[in-house]
Design a protein around this motif. Structure first.
Motif, PDB file in Angstrom:
ATOM      1  N   SER A  70       0.833  -1.209   0.000  1.00 22.99           N
ATOM      2  CA  SER A  70       0.000   0.000   0.000  1.00 22.99           C
ATOM      3  C   SER A  70       0.863   1.254   0.000  1.00 22.99           C
ATOM      4  N   HIS A  71       1.939   1.236   0.750  1.00 29.68           N
ATOM      5  CA  HIS A  71       2.834   2.394   0.794  1.00 29.68           C
ATOM      6  C   HIS A  71       3.321   2.786  -0.601  1.00 29.68           C
TER       7      HIS A  71
ATOM      8  N   GLY B 120       1.492   2.185  -3.328  1.00 30.06           N
ATOM      9  CA  GLY B 120       0.327   2.245  -4.213  1.00 30.06           C
ATOM     10  C   GLY B 120       0.055   0.926  -4.924  1.00 30.06           C
ATOM     11  N   GLN B 121       0.642  -0.158  -4.411  1.00 32.22           N
ATOM     12  CA  GLN B 121       0.525  -1.437  -5.092  1.00 32.22           C
ATOM     13  C   GLN B 121      -0.322  -2.446  -4.304  1.00 32.22           C
ATOM     14  N   THR B 122      -0.448  -3.641  -4.858  1.00 30.04           N
ATOM     15  CA  THR B 122      -1.306  -4.673  -4.277  1.00 30.04           C
ATOM     16  C   THR B 122      -0.538  -6.001  -4.238  1.00 30.04           C
ATOM     17  N   PRO B 123      -1.008  -6.953  -3.448  1.00 32.12           N
ATOM     18  CA  PRO B 123      -0.240  -8.190  -3.227  1.00 32.12           C
ATOM     19  C   PRO B 123      -0.048  -9.036  -4.490  1.00 32.12           C
TER      20      PRO B 123
ATOM     21  N   SER C 169      -2.334 -13.030  -1.776  1.00 31.84           N
ATOM     22  CA  SER C 169      -3.722 -12.643  -1.470  1.00 31.84           C
ATOM     23  C   SER C 169      -4.549 -13.881  -1.120  1.00 31.84           C
TER      24      SER C 169
ATOM     25  N   THR D 242      -3.986  -9.170   6.551  1.00 27.94           N
ATOM     26  CA  THR D 242      -4.243  -7.780   6.182  1.00 27.94           C
ATOM     27  C   THR D 242      -3.220  -6.847   6.817  1.00 27.94           C
ATOM     28  N   GLU D 243      -2.862  -7.151   8.067  1.00 30.15           N
ATOM     29  CA  GLU D 243      -1.848  -6.350   8.757  1.00 30.15           C
ATOM     30  C   GLU D 243      -0.562  -6.286   7.922  1.00 30.15           C
TER      31      GLU D 243
ATOM     32  N   LEU E 297      -0.221  -7.396   4.446  1.00 33.74           N
ATOM     33  CA  LEU E 297      -0.351  -7.131   3.010  1.00 33.74           C
ATOM     34  C   LEU E 297      -1.003  -5.797   2.705  1.00 33.74           C
ATOM     35  N   VAL E 298      -1.855  -5.306   3.594  1.00 34.62           N
ATOM     36  CA  VAL E 298      -2.551  -4.032   3.330  1.00 34.62           C
ATOM     37  C   VAL E 298      -1.944  -2.898   4.153  1.00 34.62           C
ATOM     38  N   PHE E 299      -1.629  -3.183   5.431  1.00 31.95           N
ATOM     39  CA  PHE E 299      -1.123  -2.108   6.289  1.00 31.95           C
ATOM     40  C   PHE E 299       0.408  -2.121   6.392  1.00 31.95           C
TER      41      PHE E 299
ATOM     42  N   VAL F  81      -4.447  -7.149 -11.848  1.00 36.11           N
ATOM     43  CA  VAL F  81      -4.743  -5.997 -10.984  1.00 36.11           C
ATOM     44  C   VAL F  81      -3.500  -5.099 -10.857  1.00 36.11           C
TER      45      VAL F  81
ATOM     46  N   ARG G  90      -2.590  -1.094 -11.400  1.00 34.46           N
ATOM     47  CA  ARG G  90      -1.971  -0.318 -10.315  1.00 34.46           C
ATOM     48  C   ARG G  90      -0.725   0.439 -10.785  1.00 34.46           C
TER      49      ARG G  90
ATOM     50  N   GLU H 223      -1.421   6.873  -7.684  1.00 27.84           N
ATOM     51  CA  GLU H 223      -0.941   6.452  -6.370  1.00 27.84           C
ATOM     52  C   GLU H 223       0.410   5.757  -6.471  1.00 27.84           C
TER      53      GLU H 223
END
Lengths: 275, 275, 275
Positions: free
Chosen positions: B154-155, B157-160, B165, B178-179, B181-183, B251, B255, B260
């Motif tokens: 996320s930092h 602007g990307q995704t797993p 996932s 989520t902690e 991969l997202v945060f 995806v 991105r 982002e």
């Protein structure tokens, strides 16, 4: 009063949604916060509150926030389904009641399955029943060390909902999931964290401060990346979750008409009345 | 030089594969060892290295070894995708770059999904990004207590990717996945072990000795039994993993063209340039 | 003797099933207890015992009990498949032996997949091989701290059964599952609990007392609610489990005819004979 109208907003109060009887809802720092607000009822979820939570989630899914947080006002996170729901029998009798309740429950849980942004629980105190099972559909769960996690379904002649029959065995394995969902073991926050249901546990004295520090930092991350990450992580099992939800609700509809359930709920309510 | 030719082998050096710029590869005691070898770049994976890892895995899948081990040379296991990959824009522009990168990534991850023998990571130090996510496709992960596990998607602007996932929520539940991969929480080796991503953690001082003692013992076990056991364990989800990989890459292709992501990567590279 | 007749019941012994050579079976306090009863053979499962366990499970599924508990008599829970099974070769030779064994194994594991009531293991001591892998199909597993969990399949040239190729990675992730199922790591009860295979561990000195206190309390819960809860939790993967079982048995049938397996078992039996 304005509390009873559904979407009026006071001038100048653009951060706070009114129109909820059982919830408080605010949007600040990119975070929509939905607070269970029946503290004198341990935040038990009555029919009104089911409806309002659905409405609040739908609003949160469309607002400008990056994250949505659910938490409880007072000592409890939520004591789960308000069992007085069982006493409000419509003209069609218990069959109609059971059918309506199953429809409502399914629609309610579907809102959590489909919620498009990262959904976070700040479990400030004891959580019971559906307020526990739904946590398997959240993306992160922060818990006070005062929180407990209790799903006494068998004790009430009932069976798991909130997709927990699927999410709990997936998260913690059947040996731990059965202990909770079938044998009704009450977990401490620490145990729930070890089992993977909870992301992190904080001392109650610093819980609010630490959780909100983290949440505000998360809310500054690129919102689309977070939303799409959740989408990628969840989409591949969404269809499965909807099927599980439908099955659980259908089974519960039968349970609610069973002697096991009717006796257990009636005993619970009369014990409560005597207190 | 011989480093640039693709499959020349020096006389008498039958245990050591040459022909790799970014890797070292040896076969000894029934174990094929593939070493990320860009220590001055923290073993960041550039396009050359993606290609060479695929080539090395294909060679390892057909050689006489029972086990294949990936590890890093120097302080890092791998710092993940080399972000300077983003600066090498082809004549077709960023759209073509994103498309090519998605194709390369998908092919790269497919090699891990399809790898037929037990695949073991010896995580000697910090692991970042795709070097972390791929661990969900490994059969065992041994980590030094100096290792960390960090996926700040996320930092940026990307995704797993790397099927994380799907594999991470399966391994550790959504609350922990989520902690990461997202945060973007950075985990210690101990935390990654508690979460199930890591098999066992060793003190850094004895890491190499203890891991290789174990690996050499494993390599003496009947090789077909091990290969077929892995096959039985993995085959039932191989189709799912390929679908997840395709979706994640698709995806990410979007991105990489987002504001982002472009802003975040550009900020990262200019901060780095100032150092 | 009455032990050889299949369903005779002594007058006044209505709580105790006779007709079993290798098991003890009782029904008391709503709990059917099936005890592996070859203590001088470490409760190794020979062909007779496979048949009797299936028969006992079928009886338990139809009796008045709410819960079914499996445990072992003596020091061991069970040392797994009795390897002397391999020495009893029929006229059709090893091919026929392998085929028959695969059919028996598949039928045996199917009984656990389909068992309709909560199924609980009280693991009183070491568990080996199939007595470990089957635990992934149980609903709760209570273990003495003297119990160990050991699946040395590769060491014997064999591959996982009991649906463990699916349940173990699901419960503990591939990094921990491979360590057990492919590399043959023997786990302590504590480790098996951390990995999610075991519900709770008790000191050996109080194991029986604490487990049976819990079980008797569980057996007082509404039986239909418990049975239906299990059904909801398990039904959505029953089809998958049957497919996994079929695949594992088919692969093992091939393994049993391989040199790796024949040599390993022959070495094991001759080492044992020398003791």
């Amino acid at each position: 009063s304005s509390l009873e109208s559904s979407s009026q907003v006071e001038p100048g109060a653009d951060k706070k949604s009114t129109g909820y009887e059982t919830l408080m809802m605010t949007l600040e720092d990119g975070i929509t916060k939905i607070v269970f607000n029946r503290p004198t009822k341990k935040n038990a979820i009555n029919t009104k509150m089911y409806d309002e939570i659905m409405r609040a989630l739908k609003a949160a899914s469309k607002d400008d926030s990056s994250l949505t947080v659910l938490t409880g006002n007072g000592d409890y996170y939520s004591s789960g389904n308000d069992l007085t729901n069982f006493t409000d029998i419509p003209p069609g009798g218990v069959e109609e009641k059971a059918k309506n309740s199953a429809i409502l429950l399914r629609e309610f849980v579907d809102c959590f399955i489909d919620f498009p942004k990262p959904l976070i629980a700040a479990v400030n105190g004891p959580a019971v029943g559906i307020s526990v099972t739904l946590l398997g559909l959240f993306d992160a769960v922060f818990a006070s060390d005062r929180a407990t996690f209790h799903t006494p379904f068998s004790h009430l002649g009932q069976t798991p909902e909130g997709c927990s029959s699927y999410t709990f065995p997936k998260i913690m394995g059947p040996a731990k999931a059965t202990e909770m969902l079938v044998f009704g073991k009450k977990l401490t926050a620490r145990e729930a964290c070890t089992n993977g249901l909870v992301t992190e546990v904080f001392p109650d004295s610093t819980f609010q401060k630490e959780v909100w520090t983290r949440l505000k930092a998360f809310a500054k991350l690129p919102p689309n990346a977070m939303r799409i990450s959740k989408e990628v992580m969840r989409n591949s099992e969404k269809e499965k979750l909807h099927a599980v939800n439908a099955e659980e609700c259908s089974v519960l509809q039968g349970r609610w008409l069973s002697d096991e359930c009717l006796n257990a709920v009636s005993n619970f309510l009369s014990r409560k009345a005597r207190l």
